[in-house]
Design a protein around this motif. Structure first.
Motif, short mmCIF file in Angstrom:
data_model
loop_
_atom_site.label_atom_id
_atom_site.label_comp_id
_atom_site.label_asym_id
_atom_site.label_seq_id
_atom_site.Cartn_x
_atom_site.Cartn_y
_atom_site.Cartn_z
N PHE A 149 0.61 -1.40 0.10
CA PHE A 149 -0.04 -0.13 0.09
C PHE A 149 0.76 1.34 0.06
N TRP A 150 2.03 1.14 0.42
CA TRP A 150 3.07 2.32 0.43
C TRP A 150 2.98 2.65 -1.15
N GLN A 151 3.47 1.44 -1.79
CA GLN A 151 3.45 1.80 -3.42
C GLN A 151 2.15 2.44 -3.87
N MET A 152 1.04 1.90 -3.62
CA MET A 152 -0.28 2.38 -4.03
C MET A 152 -0.25 3.91 -3.81
N GLY A 153 0.09 4.46 -2.85
CA GLY A 153 0.07 5.77 -2.19
C GLY A 153 1.27 6.76 -2.74
N SER A 154 2.23 6.12 -3.14
CA SER A 154 3.51 6.69 -3.46
C SER A 154 3.70 6.79 -4.91
N ALA A 155 3.27 5.81 -5.67
CA ALA A 155 3.77 6.08 -6.98
C ALA A 155 3.11 7.29 -7.88
N PRO A 156 1.89 7.50 -7.21
CA PRO A 156 1.30 8.76 -8.10
C PRO A 156 2.24 10.03 -8.06
N TYR A 157 2.95 10.01 -6.93
CA TYR A 157 3.95 11.24 -6.88
C TYR A 157 4.98 11.18 -7.95
N LEU A 158 5.49 9.80 -8.17
CA LEU A 158 6.51 9.59 -9.04
C LEU A 158 5.89 9.59 -10.53
N GLY A 159 4.63 8.88 -10.85
CA GLY A 159 4.42 9.02 -12.29
C GLY A 159 3.47 10.21 -12.58
N GLY A 160 2.47 10.56 -11.88
CA GLY A 160 1.50 11.79 -12.30
C GLY A 160 2.34 12.97 -11.68
N GLY A 161 3.20 13.05 -10.76
CA GLY A 161 3.95 13.96 -10.36
C GLY A 161 5.26 14.34 -11.13
N PHE A 162 6.31 13.71 -10.75
CA PHE A 162 7.72 13.80 -11.43
C PHE A 162 7.67 13.55 -12.70
N GLY A 163 7.14 12.41 -13.15
CA GLY A 163 7.22 11.77 -14.55
C GLY A 163 6.33 12.78 -15.50
N HIS A 164 5.19 13.24 -15.08
CA HIS A 164 4.49 14.28 -15.84
C HIS A 164 5.06 15.54 -16.10
N PHE A 165 5.65 16.05 -15.25
CA PHE A 165 6.14 17.55 -15.18
C PHE A 165 7.64 17.18 -15.73
N TYR A 166 8.47 16.20 -15.52
CA TYR A 166 9.67 16.08 -15.92
C TYR A 166 10.04 15.79 -17.58
N ALA A 167 8.76 14.85 -17.98
CA ALA A 167 8.91 14.18 -19.20
C ALA A 167 7.61 14.60 -20.01
N TYR A 168 6.24 14.80 -19.63
CA TYR A 168 5.31 14.97 -20.69
C TYR A 168 4.55 16.41 -20.48
N ALA A 169 4.92 17.01 -19.62
CA ALA A 169 4.18 18.50 -19.45
C ALA A 169 4.47 18.97 -20.80
N PRO A 170 3.58 20.17 -21.34
CA PRO A 170 4.23 21.01 -22.62
C PRO A 170 5.25 21.84 -22.42
N THR A 171 5.48 22.37 -21.04
CA THR A 171 6.23 23.24 -20.80
C THR A 171 6.99 22.56 -19.57
N LYS A 172 8.24 23.09 -19.32
CA LYS A 172 9.08 22.74 -18.26
C LYS A 172 8.99 23.60 -17.02
N MET A 173 8.36 23.35 -16.07
CA MET A 173 8.14 24.29 -14.70
C MET A 173 9.33 23.79 -13.72
N GLU A 174 9.88 24.84 -13.40
CA GLU A 174 10.83 24.43 -12.41
C GLU A 174 10.50 24.16 -11.06
N TYR A 175 9.32 24.76 -10.60
CA TYR A 175 8.81 24.64 -9.41
C TYR A 175 8.17 23.26 -9.16
N ALA A 176 7.59 22.92 -10.22
CA ALA A 176 6.70 21.41 -10.11
C ALA A 176 7.80 20.49 -10.45
#
Length: 292
Positions: A149-176
């Motif tokens: 359950f740690w994984q279930m709660g943590s991975a959204p920060y990795l995928g939807g958070g870091f992965g989205h803003f680092y790799a997929y967002a249309p612009t790079k936002m330093e804060y995010a």
């Protein structure tokens, strides 16, 4: 901190434009099917509808591990769901997973088909059904479920958070990027400290906790996610590296991680899996060679 244009949220948010980014065409604020489409059904007891993302890999790895143990009832058909084309919004898929996310599992081994959605629930369902990879009682069971359950709660920060803003967002936002890079590194440190004191997450034995965590954090540690290994200095996490290598070397993991995969080396893509022989005969390199 680089400057960005200021945004003032409206009193009531309205969906009046695509949000940009890689997944803009399929993101929407409502649930339910967008079109009628029945799902295919194969000959095996278990029907999996998925894609070879980290969440999808959890289940194909689990099924391959069960088959490696001789659990013949775990034979399965793995059907490809192309989420970039919106196939997860077909009526047949939504009937199995009302959340329209891969993976989705249909167990047809009994008198009435049973649907299972959410990867953590699927791992627990399969572990209990086949009596494998889930300790039965006591401290080690609690440890296994806690890390699952740690994984279930943590991975959204990795995928939807870091992965989205680092790799997929249309612009790079330093804060995010800074915000989620910090959290991702904190999570890697959590894992590293645990794996300094235990061989696997629940203790001495490999469990569904490891199967759940490895595709995300093992993949990140080995440079398989977002092209971010150097950015996050993943080699610093020596215990995570040891654990990731040990799990990645397992034959069932090698098989499971290529099922329903659409990216990378064609030899490591098995778009659909309907028989164990498919790993030898139907990877994309062999299918493409047969066409030429």
């Amino acid at each position: 901190m680089s400057s960005t244009s200021e945004y003032t949220p409206p009193k009531v948010w309205a969906w009046n434009k695509e949000n940009g980014g890689r997944f803009a065409s399929i993101n929407r604020p409502i649930a339910g099917a967008t079109h009628d489409k029945e799902l295919p059904v194969g000959r095996h007891p278990l029907q999996l509808y998925s894609l070879g993302t980290p969440n999808g890999q959890k289940i194909t790895i689990m099924l391959e591990e069960l088959l490696a143990l001789g659990k013949t009832g775990a034979e399965y058909d793995a059907w490809l769901i192309r989420i970039g084309q919106g196939e997860q919004f077909g009526s047949g898929f939504v009937a199995i997973n009302p959340n329209s996310k891969i993976p989705a599992l249909l167990d047809r081994s009994g008198p009435k088909p049973i649907r299972v959605f959410e990867s953590g629930a699927m791992l627990m369902y399969l572990a209990e059904k086949f009596d494998a990879f889930l300790p039965k009682q006591g401290e080690v069971r609690a440890e296994c479920l806690s890390w699952l359950f740690w994984q279930m709660g943590s991975a959204p920060y990795l995928g939807g958070g870091f992965g989205h803003f680092y790799a997929y967002a249309p612009t790079k936002m330093e804060y995010a990027i800074d915000r989620f890079a910090m959290e991702t590194k904190r999570q890697l440190d959590v894992l590293d400290r645990r794996l300094a004191e235990a061989r696997y997450l629940a203790g001495d034995d490999y469990t569904i906790a490891d199967i759940a965590v490895w595709p995300w954090y093992g993949g990140l540690a080995k440079g398989l996610l977002y092209g971010a290994g150097e950015f996050l200095a993943v080699q610093e996490y020596k215990n995570v590296q040891r654990w990731a290598d040990a799990i990645g070397a397992r034959p069932a993991v090698k098989r499971g991680r290529i099922v329903n995969r659409l990216q990378g080396d064609p030899a490591a893509q098995l778009h659909e899996r309907h028989d164990a022989s498919d790993f030898d005969l139907r990877t994309q390199d062999k299918l493409e060679a047969a066409k030429s």
